[in-house]
Design a protein around this motif. Sequence first.
Motif, mmCIF file in Angstrom:
data_model
loop_
_atom_site.group_PDB
_atom_site.id
_atom_site.type_symbol
_atom_site.label_atom_id
_atom_site.label_comp_id
_atom_site.label_asym_id
_atom_site.label_seq_id
_atom_site.Cartn_x
_atom_site.Cartn_y
_atom_site.Cartn_z
ATOM 1 N N GLY A 255 -11.025 18.161 -15.852
ATOM 2 C CA GLY A 255 -10.033 18.163 -15.399
ATOM 3 C C GLY A 255 -10.328 18.316 -13.674
ATOM 4 O O GLY A 255 -9.944 18.801 -12.965
ATOM 5 N N LEU A 256 -11.658 18.048 -13.556
ATOM 6 C CA LEU A 256 -12.104 18.267 -12.787
ATOM 7 C C LEU A 256 -12.242 16.654 -11.172
ATOM 8 O O LEU A 256 -12.572 16.630 -10.457
ATOM 9 N N ALA A 257 -12.620 15.600 -12.652
ATOM 10 C CA ALA A 257 -12.605 14.497 -11.439
ATOM 11 C C ALA A 257 -11.902 13.941 -10.487
ATOM 12 O O ALA A 257 -11.954 13.639 -9.163
ATOM 13 N N GLU A 258 -10.166 14.468 -10.141
ATOM 14 C CA GLU A 258 -8.903 14.213 -9.047
ATOM 15 C C GLU A 258 -9.572 15.354 -8.637
ATOM 16 O O GLU A 258 -9.050 15.026 -7.084
ATOM 17 N N TRP A 259 -9.887 16.465 -8.682
ATOM 18 C CA TRP A 259 -10.373 17.174 -7.493
ATOM 19 C C TRP A 259 -11.132 16.636 -6.878
ATOM 20 O O TRP A 259 -10.909 17.441 -5.685
ATOM 21 N N LEU A 260 -12.491 16.091 -6.922
ATOM 22 C CA LEU A 260 -13.165 15.646 -6.601
ATOM 23 C C LEU A 260 -12.950 14.854 -5.927
ATOM 24 O O LEU A 260 -13.958 14.189 -4.766
ATOM 25 N N ALA A 261 -12.406 13.496 -6.515
ATOM 26 C CA ALA A 261 -12.265 12.188 -5.718
ATOM 27 C C ALA A 261 -10.935 12.254 -4.491
ATOM 28 O O ALA A 261 -10.773 11.376 -3.965
ATOM 29 N N ALA A 262 -10.020 13.223 -4.930
ATOM 30 C CA ALA A 262 -9.269 13.166 -4.283
ATOM 31 C C ALA A 262 -9.875 13.316 -2.598
ATOM 32 O O ALA A 262 -8.830 11.988 -1.862
ATOM 33 N N PRO A 263 -10.529 14.003 -2.121
ATOM 34 C CA PRO A 263 -11.159 14.283 -0.872
ATOM 35 C C PRO A 263 -11.555 12.876 -0.709
ATOM 36 O O PRO A 263 -11.318 12.829 0.316
ATOM 37 N N GLY A 264 -11.808 11.829 -1.049
ATOM 38 C CA GLY A 264 -12.817 10.920 -1.300
ATOM 39 C C GLY A 264 -12.141 10.140 -0.626
ATOM 40 O O GLY A 264 -12.580 8.997 -0.153
ATOM 41 N N ARG A 265 -10.837 10.008 -0.986
ATOM 42 C CA ARG A 265 -9.646 9.094 -0.630
ATOM 43 C C ARG A 265 -9.385 9.287 0.135
ATOM 44 O O ARG A 265 -8.444 8.565 1.051
ATOM 45 N N LEU A 311 -6.567 20.954 1.495
ATOM 46 C CA LEU A 311 -6.073 20.766 2.160
ATOM 47 C C LEU A 311 -5.020 19.586 1.376
ATOM 48 O O LEU A 311 -4.113 18.855 1.395
ATOM 49 N N THR A 312 -6.035 18.589 1.263
ATOM 50 C CA THR A 312 -6.200 17.729 0.903
ATOM 51 C C THR A 312 -5.348 17.308 -0.461
ATOM 52 O O THR A 312 -4.610 17.181 -1.018
ATOM 53 N N TRP A 313 -5.307 18.324 -2.144
ATOM 54 C CA TRP A 313 -4.758 18.643 -2.274
ATOM 55 C C TRP A 313 -2.464 19.565 -1.665
ATOM 56 O O TRP A 313 -1.924 18.135 -2.078
ATOM 57 N N ILE A 314 -3.249 19.858 -0.967
ATOM 58 C CA ILE A 314 -1.990 20.582 -0.343
ATOM 59 C C ILE A 314 -0.801 19.097 0.265
ATOM 60 O O ILE A 314 0.252 18.900 0.009
ATOM 61 N N TRP A 315 -2.129 18.484 1.006
ATOM 62 C CA TRP A 315 -1.368 17.036 1.825
ATOM 63 C C TRP A 315 -1.110 16.014 0.565
ATOM 64 O O TRP A 315 0.076 15.437 0.905
ATOM 65 N N ASN A 316 -1.112 15.862 -0.531
ATOM 66 C CA ASN A 316 -1.123 15.077 -1.699
ATOM 67 C C ASN A 316 0.422 14.834 -1.911
ATOM 68 O O ASN A 316 1.014 14.830 -2.548
ATOM 69 N N LEU A 317 0.777 16.560 -2.071
ATOM 70 C CA LEU A 317 1.976 16.862 -2.871
ATOM 71 C C LEU A 317 2.983 15.750 -1.056
ATOM 72 O O LEU A 317 4.016 15.844 -2.146
ATOM 73 N N ILE A 318 2.414 15.375 -0.237
ATOM 74 C CA ILE A 318 3.478 15.048 1.003
ATOM 75 C C ILE A 318 3.400 13.868 0.927
ATOM 76 O O ILE A 318 3.965 13.185 0.296
ATOM 77 N N SER A 319 2.298 13.271 0.739
ATOM 78 C CA SER A 319 2.157 11.809 0.553
ATOM 79 C C SER A 319 0.529 11.343 -0.263
ATOM 80 O O SER A 319 -0.423 12.442 -0.242
ATOM 81 N N SER A 320 0.703 10.384 -0.739
ATOM 82 C CA SER A 320 -0.516 9.556 -0.992
ATOM 83 C C SER A 320 -2.135 9.310 -0.220
ATOM 84 O O SER A 320 -2.989 9.257 -1.488
#
Length: 336
Positions: A255-265, A311-320
């Motif tokens: 369950g860690l991959a998306e946590w680390l990958a999201a900021p990379g996007r 902050l990336t994860w908070i932003w992803n609640l608004i936009s992909s």
Amino acid sequence: MRLHGLDIARFFAFCGMVLVNFRIAAEVTPGTDFASILTNGLEGRAAALFVILAGIGLTLTSTPKRVIAARAAVLFALGLANLTTFEADILHYYALYFLVALPFLAAPSRIFLWAVLGAAIVGLVGMILLDYEANWNWATLVYSNFWTPEGFLRHSFFNGWHPVFPWVSFVFLGMWVGRQELAQKQVQNRLILWGLAAALLAALPGQLVEDPELRELFGTVSIPPGPFYLIASSGSACVVIGAMLRLGNPLDRLGLAEWLAAPGRMALSLYVAHIILGMGTLEAMGQLDGSLTPEAIFGFSLGFCALSMLLTWIWNLISSRGPLEALMRRISEVFR
């Protein structure tokens, strides 16, 4: 299928650039502590990884060339604006790398390797025949006359922070890597093993010469970017890319991959944020005067990387997509 490992590697490249750039901006003198040794090792390596990943992205995308050119124009404008705040900006270089690489996009894979060699040779010849130190004040790391035609061309293509020659070699290498079957473990293992061998062997020549000028040429520091720096940085980047691709699935199961990958996007938005918000905070605190210890700036940098992930994860609640990624896509879509 999107490879999480590439996004994770991009986030780690961003974190490495934060560590290096914050220390440069804060004028912190490196010491012999762990923080200084690690940051020294990342100098020039994190940015090279970032550029190689950009090259991989070029070969994995189905975006038309005219749209890529439009995105390069947006990056160039962002980079020039960023230069007014941070002289070591890499965004305007990205735009130039893309424009140089664009005609090769549909070329056979072997052409990419020839392009790697060609760009490296052009950079080496320029370093030998031209005055690499022109316009530089090495004591303050300030480059004068950038906003003149001659200064701009020199800085962009020859002796700036990340000059097109030889740095576009990293893009071409990334394009070659992107043509491989990156989801296969054999390919991932080869990236790790061959990358490790290249990084270790490239470090040897600089240790065998005593002449200071030859040591610069044969060394693995990023300024000036000699051939062994290119090999060493390419090798370390391939190790990180191969390792993150191998770890992508295990991290996903944890369950860690998306946590680390999201900021990379969201690397573009985070890159600009680390200058405006990160360095802006340091400036507001009056800490851009060399008064911080290496450990203090190291801790601040890691804290900013952790905050970026949150902050990336908070932003992803608004936009992909990140704000700048969305803006670039909207602008460039006009040319699709």
